[in-house]
Scaffold this active site. Structure first.
Site, PDB file in Angstrom:
ATOM      1  N   GLU A  92      34.405  39.267  26.802  1.00 32.03           N
ATOM      2  CA  GLU A  92      34.922  40.199  25.812  1.00 32.03           C
ATOM      3  C   GLU A  92      36.410  39.960  25.561  1.00 32.03           C
ATOM      4  O   GLU A  92      37.144  39.601  26.485  1.00 32.03           O
ATOM      5  CB  GLU A  92      34.673  41.637  26.293  1.00 32.03           C
ATOM      6  N   CYS A 105      43.946  40.928  23.841  1.00 32.04           N
ATOM      7  CA  CYS A 105      43.664  40.972  25.280  1.00 32.04           C
ATOM      8  C   CYS A 105      42.474  40.041  25.515  1.00 32.04           C
ATOM      9  O   CYS A 105      41.381  40.290  25.014  1.00 32.04           O
ATOM     10  CB  CYS A 105      43.335  42.410  25.682  1.00 32.04           C
ATOM     11  N   CYS A 112      34.058  38.301  37.284  1.00 29.53           N
ATOM     12  CA  CYS A 112      35.248  38.268  38.142  1.00 29.53           C
ATOM     13  C   CYS A 112      34.807  38.282  39.606  1.00 29.53           C
ATOM     14  O   CYS A 112      33.801  38.898  39.947  1.00 29.53           O
ATOM     15  CB  CYS A 112      36.144  39.471  37.853  1.00 29.53           C
ATOM     16  N   CYS A 116      37.721  44.599  42.757  1.00 31.40           N
ATOM     17  CA  CYS A 116      38.556  45.806  42.752  1.00 31.40           C
ATOM     18  C   CYS A 116      37.610  46.975  42.477  1.00 31.40           C
ATOM     19  O   CYS A 116      36.845  46.953  41.515  1.00 31.40           O
ATOM     20  CB  CYS A 116      39.610  45.720  41.645  1.00 31.40           C
ATOM     21  N   CYS A 119      37.202  48.800  38.896  1.00 28.74           N
ATOM     22  CA  CYS A 119      37.122  47.987  37.672  1.00 28.74           C
ATOM     23  C   CYS A 119      35.679  47.615  37.356  1.00 28.74           C
ATOM     24  O   CYS A 119      34.948  47.114  38.213  1.00 28.74           O
ATOM     25  CB  CYS A 119      37.961  46.723  37.845  1.00 28.74           C
ATOM     26  N   CYS A 337      41.387  49.005  29.557  1.00 27.65           N
ATOM     27  CA  CYS A 337      41.588  48.305  30.836  1.00 27.65           C
ATOM     28  C   CYS A 337      40.470  48.627  31.806  1.00 27.65           C
ATOM     29  O   CYS A 337      40.169  49.793  32.046  1.00 27.65           O
ATOM     30  CB  CYS A 337      42.862  48.768  31.512  1.00 27.65           C
TER      31      CYS A 337
HETATM   32  N1  SAH Z   1      42.582  40.077  37.168  1.00 31.91           N
HETATM   33  C1  SAH Z   1      43.791  40.342  36.444  1.00 31.91           C
HETATM   34  C2  SAH Z   1      43.552  40.548  34.969  1.00 31.91           C
HETATM   35  C3  SAH Z   1      42.794  41.817  34.620  1.00 31.91           C
HETATM   36  S1  SAH Z   1      43.905  42.898  33.879  1.00 31.91           S
HETATM   37  C4  SAH Z   1      44.509  41.506  37.071  1.00 31.91           C
HETATM   38  O1  SAH Z   1      43.981  42.099  37.997  1.00 31.91           O
HETATM   39  O2  SAH Z   1      45.637  41.798  36.690  1.00 31.91           O
HETATM   40  C5  SAH Z   1      43.065  44.401  33.843  1.00 31.91           C
HETATM   41  C6  SAH Z   1      43.978  45.518  34.256  1.00 31.91           C
HETATM   42  O3  SAH Z   1      43.280  46.755  34.187  1.00 31.91           O
HETATM   43  C7  SAH Z   1      44.449  45.384  35.675  1.00 31.91           C
HETATM   44  O4  SAH Z   1      45.740  45.851  35.795  1.00 31.91           O
HETATM   45  C8  SAH Z   1      43.477  46.293  36.402  1.00 31.91           C
HETATM   46  O5  SAH Z   1      43.962  46.663  37.662  1.00 31.91           O
HETATM   47  C9  SAH Z   1      43.369  47.426  35.429  1.00 31.91           C
HETATM   48  N2  SAH Z   1      42.164  48.221  35.590  1.00 31.91           N
HETATM   49  C10 SAH Z   1      40.991  47.849  36.134  1.00 31.91           C
HETATM   50  N3  SAH Z   1      40.111  48.859  36.073  1.00 31.91           N
HETATM   51  C11 SAH Z   1      40.735  49.892  35.468  1.00 31.91           C
HETATM   52  C12 SAH Z   1      40.338  51.197  35.088  1.00 31.91           C
HETATM   53  N4  SAH Z   1      39.102  51.620  35.316  1.00 31.91           N
HETATM   54  N5  SAH Z   1      41.236  51.985  34.459  1.00 31.91           N
HETATM   55  C13 SAH Z   1      42.483  51.534  34.190  1.00 31.91           C
HETATM   56  N6  SAH Z   1      42.903  50.296  34.509  1.00 31.91           N
HETATM   57  C14 SAH Z   1      42.046  49.487  35.148  1.00 31.91           C
END
Ligand code: SAH
Length: 350
Positions: A92, A105, A112, A116, A119, A337
């Protein structure tokens, strides 16, 4: 046998092939402009190449493209694209419009590997890395959408879609090279932000290679025990190691790191959490973006109270660090995000 994509060749490889075909050296530049700058997908359209060469290239190579399989628009204008790759996999990419900017973005991996806990992308296993041209094509697609739907140019690019850019390092660098290069889009690298979960060794490599982009780190907690409980990567890359790597980054680039930070109830909403972040910000030249939590259907995670967010902002303000709260965009279509999970397209995963 499937033909190799001409865009996967290194310039020296293409040069050798062209000279073996008896072609003058300026052809490389012409071909690069067709396949990158003009995103041409058909050798027959390369009108300034001799017909015989076009036929030879078409026999030897393919030019893969991406296809927008599904496009959703949010009430706030955000566009989410499900992009199908040549092997049927789907990633996406999101266009985010604001008054001043249009940001793309983009994804760097299919799925992935990082797990985390907050996410949605983590629920998809990492299936493969994207190659440089697949990353580049996502940018071109959003650039075209910016012009078509908003009549405005693409201004910024964030590597914040699916995947971990620093675990697909060479291809991410390759895509940046083309996004910024004359034979590609010619964009300024300072308009690009690479976002990482925090892999110290790769932050150091990026500092050494210095593509002149910005760097963001998804921190969410400056306390090892808290961070480890929601981001398993912390086990092998603790805060101290990240701190040193980020200082190395700053020493090489003079560019402040941006910490991305979500504040959750009962997870990182205590005074110790605030103190730990303040301490880290004193040690590393940095900025902080507080991100709104986008629910992904897991009750453990709930956004903290407004007073807690204010307490973070006040404490950071006292040491001169501005912490802006970034409002979520496109959450009604799961484009915000952490929400990218091919929700509407589960059946297309092969
Ligand atoms: N793997 C990289 C790129 C992904 S960026 C990284 O971790 O930075 C995606 C961003 O969204 C990251 O900052 C992640 O921590 C954040 N994120 C993930 N799940 C989220 C959620 N449910 N709500 C808000 N931010 C989230």
């Amino acid at each position: 046998m499937t033909k190799k994509d001409i865009r996967s060749l290194k310039p020296a490889e293409l040069q050798t092939i062209l000279s073996d075909l008896g072609q003058p050296s300026f052809r490389i530049r012409q071909i690069e402009e067709w396949v990158w700058k003009r995103s041409c997908k058909d050798f027959n359209e390369m009108s300034n190449l001799p017909a015989a060469l076009r036929t030879q290239l078409a026999e030897m190579f393919s030019i893969h493209g991406i296809v927008v399989d599904d496009m959703q628009r949010s009430i706030d204008g955000t566009i989410k694209n499900a992009v199908k790759l040549h092997d049927g996999r789907v990633v996406e990419s999101v266009l985010i419009p604001t008054d001043k900017r249009i940001t793309a973005c983009i994804s760097s991996q299919v799925g992935c590997s990082l797990d985390c806990h907050f996410c949605a992308t983590a629920r998809l296993k990492r299936m493969r890395n994207l190659n440089a041209e697949e990353i580049y094509d996502q940018v071109v697609n959003i650039k075209n959408q910016a012009e078509q739907y908003f009549n405005r140019p693409l201004t910024n690019i964030v590597y914040m879609g699916m995947g971990e850019p620093l675990l697909n390092y060479q291809n991410v660098l390759g895509s940046i090279d083309k996004i910024c290069g004359d034979s590609g889009l010619g964009m300024a690298p300072r308009r690009i932000t690479v976002s990482t979960v925090g892999i110290a060794k790769m932050i150091r490599s990026l500092a050494d290679d210095n593509p002149r982009t910005n760097l963001a780190l998804s921190l969410h907690s400056a306390r090892n025990e808290v961070r480890e409980s929601i981001m398993p990567i912390t086990k092998t890359n603790p805060i101290e190691m990240l701190r040193d790597a980020m200082n190395y980054w700053y020493s090489k680039t003079s560019s402040k790191v941006t910490f991305e930070y979500v504040i959750w109830k009962g997870i990182n909403d205590q005074i110790e959490d605030i103190k730990a972040l303040v301490k880290l910000c004193k040690q590393v030249p940095s900025k902080v973006n507080i991100i709104e939590y986008n629910p992904i259907g897991d009750d453990r995670f709930r956004m903290a109270e407004a007073e807690v967010i204010k307490a973070y902002q006040d404490a950071l303000g006292e040491i001169g660090v501005v912490a802006k709260v970034r409002q979520s965009r496109g959450s009604d279509i799961d484009a915000a995000c952490g929400q990218l999970a091919n929700k509407n397209l589960a059946n297309l995963q092969v």
